[in-house]
Design a protein around this motif. Sequence first.
Motif, PDB file in Angstrom:
ATOM      1  N   PHE A  64     -20.194   2.191 -26.525  1.00 24.10           N
ATOM      2  CA  PHE A  64     -21.399   1.362 -26.607  1.00 24.10           C
ATOM      3  C   PHE A  64     -21.066  -0.101 -26.327  1.00 24.10           C
ATOM      4  CE2 PHE A  64     -24.516  -1.213 -28.953  1.00 24.10           C
ATOM      5  CZ  PHE A  64     -25.693  -0.725 -28.417  1.00 24.10           C
ATOM      6  N   MET A  65     -19.935  -0.565 -26.844  1.00 21.62           N
ATOM      7  CA  MET A  65     -19.547  -1.954 -26.608  1.00 21.62           C
ATOM      8  C   MET A  65     -19.238  -2.199 -25.134  1.00 21.62           C
ATOM      9  SD  MET A  65     -17.398  -3.177 -29.996  1.00 21.62           S
ATOM     10  CE  MET A  65     -16.309  -1.758 -30.158  1.00 21.62           C
ATOM     11  N   SER A  66     -18.665  -1.200 -24.457  1.00 20.17           N
ATOM     12  CA  SER A  66     -18.402  -1.367 -23.025  1.00 20.17           C
ATOM     13  C   SER A  66     -19.707  -1.345 -22.233  1.00 20.17           C
ATOM     14  CB  SER A  66     -17.453  -0.273 -22.524  1.00 20.17           C
ATOM     15  OG  SER A  66     -18.094   0.988 -22.493  1.00 20.17           O
ATOM     16  N   TRP A  67     -20.668  -0.548 -22.684  1.00 23.34           N
ATOM     17  CA  TRP A  67     -21.966  -0.509 -22.015  1.00 23.34           C
ATOM     18  C   TRP A  67     -22.685  -1.854 -22.109  1.00 23.34           C
ATOM     19  CZ3 TRP A  67     -24.557   4.685 -23.974  1.00 23.34           C
ATOM     20  CH2 TRP A  67     -23.898   5.773 -23.374  1.00 23.34           C
ATOM     21  N   THR A  68     -22.683  -2.433 -23.302  1.00 23.30           N
ATOM     22  CA  THR A  68     -23.457  -3.655 -23.541  1.00 23.30           C
ATOM     23  C   THR A  68     -22.668  -4.931 -23.280  1.00 23.30           C
ATOM     24  OG1 THR A  68     -22.825  -3.697 -25.885  1.00 23.30           O
ATOM     25  CG2 THR A  68     -24.835  -2.487 -25.306  1.00 23.30           C
ATOM     26  N   GLY A  69     -21.330  -4.832 -23.310  1.00 23.85           N
ATOM     27  CA  GLY A  69     -20.514  -6.028 -23.156  1.00 23.85           C
ATOM     28  C   GLY A  69     -20.490  -6.887 -24.400  1.00 23.85           C
ATOM     29  N   LYS A  70     -20.891  -6.308 -25.538  1.00 23.05           N
ATOM     30  CA  LYS A  70     -20.935  -7.059 -26.790  1.00 23.05           C
ATOM     31  C   LYS A  70     -20.231  -6.290 -27.900  1.00 23.05           C
ATOM     32  CE  LYS A  70     -25.339  -9.330 -25.732  1.00 23.05           C
ATOM     33  NZ  LYS A  70     -26.734  -9.570 -26.197  1.00 23.05           N
ATOM     34  N   ARG A  71     -19.799  -7.035 -28.910  1.00 24.09           N
ATOM     35  CA  ARG A  71     -19.158  -6.411 -30.054  1.00 24.09           C
ATOM     36  C   ARG A  71     -20.196  -5.727 -30.934  1.00 24.09           C
ATOM     37  NH1 ARG A  71     -15.020 -10.406 -32.962  1.00 24.09           N
ATOM     38  NH2 ARG A  71     -14.565  -8.428 -33.994  1.00 24.09           N
ATOM     39  N   LEU A  72     -19.743  -4.715 -31.670  1.00 25.08           N
ATOM     40  CA  LEU A  72     -20.619  -3.972 -32.567  1.00 25.08           C
ATOM     41  C   LEU A  72     -20.057  -4.062 -33.975  1.00 25.08           C
ATOM     42  CD1 LEU A  72     -23.070  -2.041 -32.877  1.00 25.08           C
ATOM     43  CD2 LEU A  72     -21.495  -0.143 -32.466  1.00 25.08           C
ATOM     44  N   ASN A  73     -20.878  -4.538 -34.888  1.00 19.10           N
ATOM     45  CA  ASN A  73     -20.456  -4.677 -36.282  1.00 19.10           C
ATOM     46  C   ASN A  73     -20.008  -3.330 -36.834  1.00 19.10           C
ATOM     47  OD1 ASN A  73     -20.498  -4.944 -39.209  1.00 19.10           O
ATOM     48  ND2 ASN A  73     -21.624  -6.846 -38.904  1.00 19.10           N
ATOM     49  N   ILE A  74     -18.871  -3.319 -37.517  1.00 20.59           N
ATOM     50  CA  ILE A  74     -18.333  -2.074 -38.057  1.00 20.59           C
ATOM     51  C   ILE A  74     -19.276  -1.440 -39.077  1.00 20.59           C
ATOM     52  CG2 ILE A  74     -17.068  -3.174 -39.946  1.00 20.59           C
ATOM     53  CD1 ILE A  74     -14.854  -1.107 -39.527  1.00 20.59           C
ATOM     54  N   LEU A  75     -20.162  -2.237 -39.678  1.00 22.18           N
ATOM     55  CA  LEU A  75     -21.095  -1.716 -40.674  1.00 22.18           C
ATOM     56  C   LEU A  75     -22.369  -1.149 -40.045  1.00 22.18           C
ATOM     57  CD1 LEU A  75     -20.844  -4.466 -43.453  1.00 22.18           C
ATOM     58  CD2 LEU A  75     -19.607  -2.299 -43.294  1.00 22.18           C
ATOM     59  N   ALA A  76     -22.551  -1.353 -38.745  1.00 22.62           N
ATOM     60  CA  ALA A  76     -23.782  -0.904 -38.090  1.00 22.62           C
ATOM     61  C   ALA A  76     -23.881   0.617 -38.092  1.00 22.62           C
ATOM     62  CB  ALA A  76     -23.837  -1.430 -36.664  1.00 22.62           C
ATOM     63  N   LEU A  77     -25.032   1.122 -38.526  1.00 24.59           N
ATOM     64  CA  LEU A  77     -25.296   2.563 -38.510  1.00 24.59           C
ATOM     65  C   LEU A  77     -25.938   2.983 -37.196  1.00 24.59           C
ATOM     66  CD1 LEU A  77     -26.744   2.900 -42.125  1.00 24.59           C
ATOM     67  CD2 LEU A  77     -24.385   3.259 -41.375  1.00 24.59           C
ATOM     68  N   GLY A  78     -26.548   2.039 -36.523  1.00 23.99           N
ATOM     69  CA  GLY A  78     -27.180   2.278 -35.234  1.00 23.99           C
ATOM     70  C   GLY A  78     -27.432   0.946 -34.565  1.00 23.99           C
ATOM     71  N   CYS A  79     -27.670   0.979 -33.275  1.00 22.17           N
ATOM     72  CA  CYS A  79     -27.928  -0.273 -32.563  1.00 22.17           C
ATOM     73  C   CYS A  79     -28.682   0.028 -31.273  1.00 22.17           C
ATOM     74  CB  CYS A  79     -26.615  -0.990 -32.251  1.00 22.17           C
ATOM     75  SG  CYS A  79     -26.834  -2.651 -31.552  1.00 22.17           S
ATOM     76  N   TYR A  80     -29.676  -0.807 -30.983  1.00 24.29           N
ATOM     77  CA  TYR A  80     -30.406  -0.708 -29.718  1.00 24.29           C
ATOM     78  C   TYR A  80     -30.072  -1.923 -28.872  1.00 24.29           C
ATOM     79  CZ  TYR A  80     -34.158  -1.330 -26.328  1.00 24.29           C
ATOM     80  OH  TYR A  80     -34.857  -1.546 -25.167  1.00 24.29           O
ATOM     81  N   GLY A  81     -29.737  -1.680 -27.623  1.00 27.04           N
ATOM     82  CA  GLY A  81     -29.457  -2.775 -26.705  1.00 27.04           C
ATOM     83  C   GLY A  81     -30.312  -2.656 -25.458  1.00 27.04           C
ATOM     84  N   TYR A  82     -30.845  -3.778 -25.021  1.00 21.46           N
ATOM     85  CA  TYR A  82     -31.660  -3.812 -23.801  1.00 21.46           C
ATOM     86  C   TYR A  82     -30.941  -4.634 -22.747  1.00 21.46           C
ATOM     87  CZ  TYR A  82     -35.433  -5.145 -20.599  1.00 21.46           C
ATOM     88  OH  TYR A  82     -36.199  -5.377 -19.479  1.00 21.46           O
ATOM     89  N   LEU A  83     -30.753  -4.052 -21.583  1.00 21.81           N
ATOM     90  CA  LEU A  83     -30.169  -4.782 -20.467  1.00 21.81           C
ATOM     91  C   LEU A  83     -31.264  -5.060 -19.450  1.00 21.81           C
ATOM     92  CD1 LEU A  83     -26.729  -3.059 -19.700  1.00 21.81           C
ATOM     93  CD2 LEU A  83     -27.181  -5.125 -21.024  1.00 21.81           C
ATOM     94  N   PRO A  84     -31.570  -6.326 -19.194  1.00 23.75           N
ATOM     95  CA  PRO A  84     -32.596  -6.646 -18.194  1.00 23.75           C
ATOM     96  C   PRO A  84     -32.084  -6.347 -16.794  1.00 23.75           C
ATOM     97  CG  PRO A  84     -31.513  -8.638 -18.948  1.00 23.75           C
ATOM     98  CD  PRO A  84     -30.982  -7.525 -19.809  1.00 23.75           C
ATOM     99  N   PRO A  85     -32.969  -6.270 -15.819  1.00 18.74           N
ATOM    100  CA  PRO A  85     -32.517  -6.042 -14.439  1.00 18.74           C
ATOM    101  C   PRO A  85     -31.577  -7.158 -14.007  1.00 18.74           C
ATOM    102  CG  PRO A  85     -34.902  -5.818 -14.621  1.00 18.74           C
ATOM    103  CD  PRO A  85     -34.430  -6.397 -15.913  1.00 18.74           C
ATOM    104  N   PRO A  86     -30.511  -6.831 -13.292  1.00 20.70           N
ATOM    105  CA  PRO A  86     -29.596  -7.883 -12.833  1.00 20.70           C
ATOM    106  C   PRO A  86     -30.290  -8.829 -11.870  1.00 20.70           C
ATOM    107  CG  PRO A  86     -29.088  -5.789 -11.773  1.00 20.70           C
ATOM    108  CD  PRO A  86     -30.101  -5.493 -12.834  1.00 20.70           C
ATOM    109  N   VAL A  87     -29.918 -10.092 -11.949  1.00 21.64           N
ATOM    110  CA  VAL A  87     -30.496 -11.097 -11.054  1.00 21.64           C
ATOM    111  C   VAL A  87     -29.894 -10.931  -9.663  1.00 21.64           C
ATOM    112  CG1 VAL A  87     -30.781 -13.562 -10.622  1.00 21.64           C
ATOM    113  CG2 VAL A  87     -30.827 -12.689 -12.972  1.00 21.64           C
ATOM    114  N   ARG A  88     -30.745 -10.772  -8.671  1.00 26.23           N
ATOM    115  CA  ARG A  88     -30.256 -10.589  -7.302  1.00 26.23           C
ATOM    116  C   ARG A  88     -29.927 -11.937  -6.680  1.00 26.23           C
ATOM    117  NH1 ARG A  88     -32.150  -9.823  -1.894  1.00 26.23           N
ATOM    118  NH2 ARG A  88     -34.278 -10.395  -2.500  1.00 26.23           N
ATOM    119  N   ARG A  89     -28.707 -12.044  -6.204  1.00 28.52           N
ATOM    120  CA  ARG A  89     -28.294 -13.283  -5.566  1.00 28.52           C
ATOM    121  C   ARG A  89     -28.885 -13.397  -4.164  1.00 28.52           C
ATOM    122  NH1 ARG A  89     -21.805 -13.591  -7.100  1.00 28.52           N
ATOM    123  NH2 ARG A  89     -22.087 -13.633  -9.379  1.00 28.52           N
ATOM    124  N   ARG A  90     -28.994 -14.630  -3.711  1.00 31.23           N
ATOM    125  CA  ARG A  90     -29.530 -14.873  -2.377  1.00 31.23           C
ATOM    126  C   ARG A  90     -28.674 -14.163  -1.328  1.00 31.23           C
ATOM    127  NH1 ARG A  90     -30.565 -21.028  -0.814  1.00 31.23           N
ATOM    128  NH2 ARG A  90     -31.912 -20.752  -2.654  1.00 31.23           N
TER     129      ARG A  90
END
Length: 225
Positions: A64-90
């Motif tokens: 999950f941390m590799s998917w989101t690129g963020k750390r996950l608190n060891i106490l977390a029982l669950g977590c929802y992450g939203y990834l917005p659409p990537p910004v398209r470069r010119r």
Amino acid sequence: MTTAQKPTHSVRSAAPAPPPPQDNPIIHGDQATIQHWLHHYWQKLQLPEEELQLLAITQDRQEFMSWTGKRLNILALGCYGYLPPPVRRRRAPVSKATHRHLIFIEPDMQPQSIEVTIAHELIHLSDRVKGNPRRHRHHGYDSIAADEAAITGYSLEELRALLQMEGERREQIRRARRPIRYLYECPNCGKRYPRARRYSQAVSCSSCDKSYNPRFRLLLVPTTA
């Protein structure tokens, strides 16, 4: 506690690396259980079918941390992450990449807790789809908890009891991995701060002053042999 000086450097998060979307939701973990409650609460929340192919669920914290690129608190029982659409470069080629819904479910819980955690994270997903994401004011006591009780059929008291029990179990696991070795005390009010590691800089008691105040600098309590 309040630090004497904030660090001047920042820790950069890794780039999100979600799995490629598929025709069906990606489930890494207890397939039968997750699929059952996912379908059940997806229908109860009346979520759009087209969002299912953008969903990935895992019971592996590192994944999950590799998917989101963020750390996950060891106490977390669950977590929802939203990834917005990537910004398209010119001048970049047009991509079909879109937003993603990513969910973590702690596997080491009793069945009832897994059920309500799936429902809980899908409520967050529903809020995002509706364009009204909510933050928790107080787990188990806010509007999200009320919605969780409404769709699961459990009372708020039952949900709070489950949350407390599972939270205590996670705390025991954390303490087994990182036992308390140091104890700091405020010289003014006597409040104590247990620590697994020593503080790397001077800190003061946040109960006595929200800003750093050397008068309330925490003192290391000598441990008995």
